[in-house]
Design a protein around this motif. Sequence first.
Motif, PDB file in Angstrom:
ATOM      1  N   SER A 235       6.085  -4.082 -22.613  1.00 16.59           N
ATOM      2  CA  SER A 235       5.281  -5.242 -22.271  1.00 16.59           C
ATOM      3  C   SER A 235       4.607  -5.008 -20.923  1.00 16.59           C
ATOM      4  CB  SER A 235       6.139  -6.511 -22.204  1.00 16.59           C
ATOM      5  OG  SER A 235       7.098  -6.406 -21.168  1.00 16.59           O
ATOM      6  N   GLU A 244       1.530 -11.998 -20.616  1.00 19.91           N
ATOM      7  CA  GLU A 244       2.241 -10.751 -20.882  1.00 19.91           C
ATOM      8  C   GLU A 244       1.776 -10.268 -22.242  1.00 19.91           C
ATOM      9  OE1 GLU A 244       6.854  -9.512 -20.265  1.00 19.91           O
ATOM     10  OE2 GLU A 244       6.494 -11.126 -21.693  1.00 19.91           O
ATOM     11  N   ALA A 246       1.907  -7.109 -25.403  1.00 18.59           N
ATOM     12  CA  ALA A 246       2.531  -5.915 -25.950  1.00 18.59           C
ATOM     13  C   ALA A 246       1.780  -4.702 -25.410  1.00 18.59           C
ATOM     14  CB  ALA A 246       2.496  -5.953 -27.470  1.00 18.59           C
ATOM     15  N   GLU A 270       5.241  -9.272 -26.617  1.00 21.39           N
ATOM     16  CA  GLU A 270       5.864  -8.022 -26.201  1.00 21.39           C
ATOM     17  C   GLU A 270       6.268  -7.194 -27.398  1.00 21.39           C
ATOM     18  OE1 GLU A 270       9.055  -9.230 -23.620  1.00 21.39           O
ATOM     19  OE2 GLU A 270      10.503  -9.217 -25.247  1.00 21.39           O
TER      20      GLU A 270
END
Length: 369
Positions: A235, A244, A246, A270
Amino acid sequence: KTFGGNGDDVAHSVQETTDGGYIVAGYTTSFGDVDPDVYVLKLNSDGSLAWQKTFGGSSWDNAYSIQQTTDGGYIVAGYITSFVVLNADVYVLKLNSDGSLAWEKTFGGSGSDLAISIQQTTDGGYIVAGYTDSFGAGGSDAYVLKLNSDGSLAWQKTFGESGHDRAYSIQQTTDDGYIVAGYIDKFGADNYDIYILKLNSDGSLAWEKTFGGSGSDHAYSIQQTTDGGYIVAGSTASFGAGWEDAYVLKLNSDGSLAWQKTFGGQYSDEACSIQQTTDGGYIVAGYTGSFGAGNGDVYVLKLNPDGSLAWQKTFGGTRSDYAYSIQQTADGGYIVAGDTSSFGKLSAYYYYDVYILKLDSNGELHPFE
């Protein structure tokens, strides 16, 4: 499929087994002691339960990684906590093919020590990665242990600086060394960078690399690729579309960056698990707060060899659903493990159940007969 009882039940790791079924590991508060216990489930090829087992002591115990071994049994890694001092130790269990315990070992010191990843090595032993508060340079360090086939300790190493540094994924490489991924807090300010270590066969450091930006960036999964490089998933709060995203990085064999990609939307997303697929691309699983039915869904992405998106899918309901582990299966599809509070026996009360999804090669839910 969901599995569990009257408490919280979570799957952290899944692998297809040689009989066409699946082995799953995580933790349970429904079975065993009142506090969490290591939870291991063997599933048949249709997802039905063959057997389930719990392991641990009188306090908090958890499994993060499981793999079938060459003898048909299983190796499990996580942590076990003493009720008296409430400090965790690395916990490694060798199971027979029927889930019975062959042996168990603990490792660590006066602080908390956890194992997040384990793999059988070509010499019949095991390589383990996690983190330690007992040894090393600072707050917590990346912790790598090499075990012999009987579980005895061959060597252990720590890596990191004065902040909180952790290893989440390890794999033996084709040169009999090891590749490790996690994160490092270089300046002790909880502003993490992705941390990649290439180790020699004796555990000495061949090279180390960090990746990231001004925000916190984490790596949770690494695998050597067929070209001798590495694929990494985690992340990033430094790049991408939202809070945030991936984060997927392709590294060359020397650890230099070939490319990096972010995936997600305006909220938190993430990637927890990545694997190269037989077509040379990649399959990724994790969590999305940006897409899906709401409150966080399982997030599965299929990437082309250049890291571009082939497709992405979400699974779950109106509550929280999470994927921690994905693997391509022999039929060209995928098996996914995590947890769900949207489905299962007690979803109305926000308890989690183990959540297992079998997808076809296009990411669609497999229609069990």
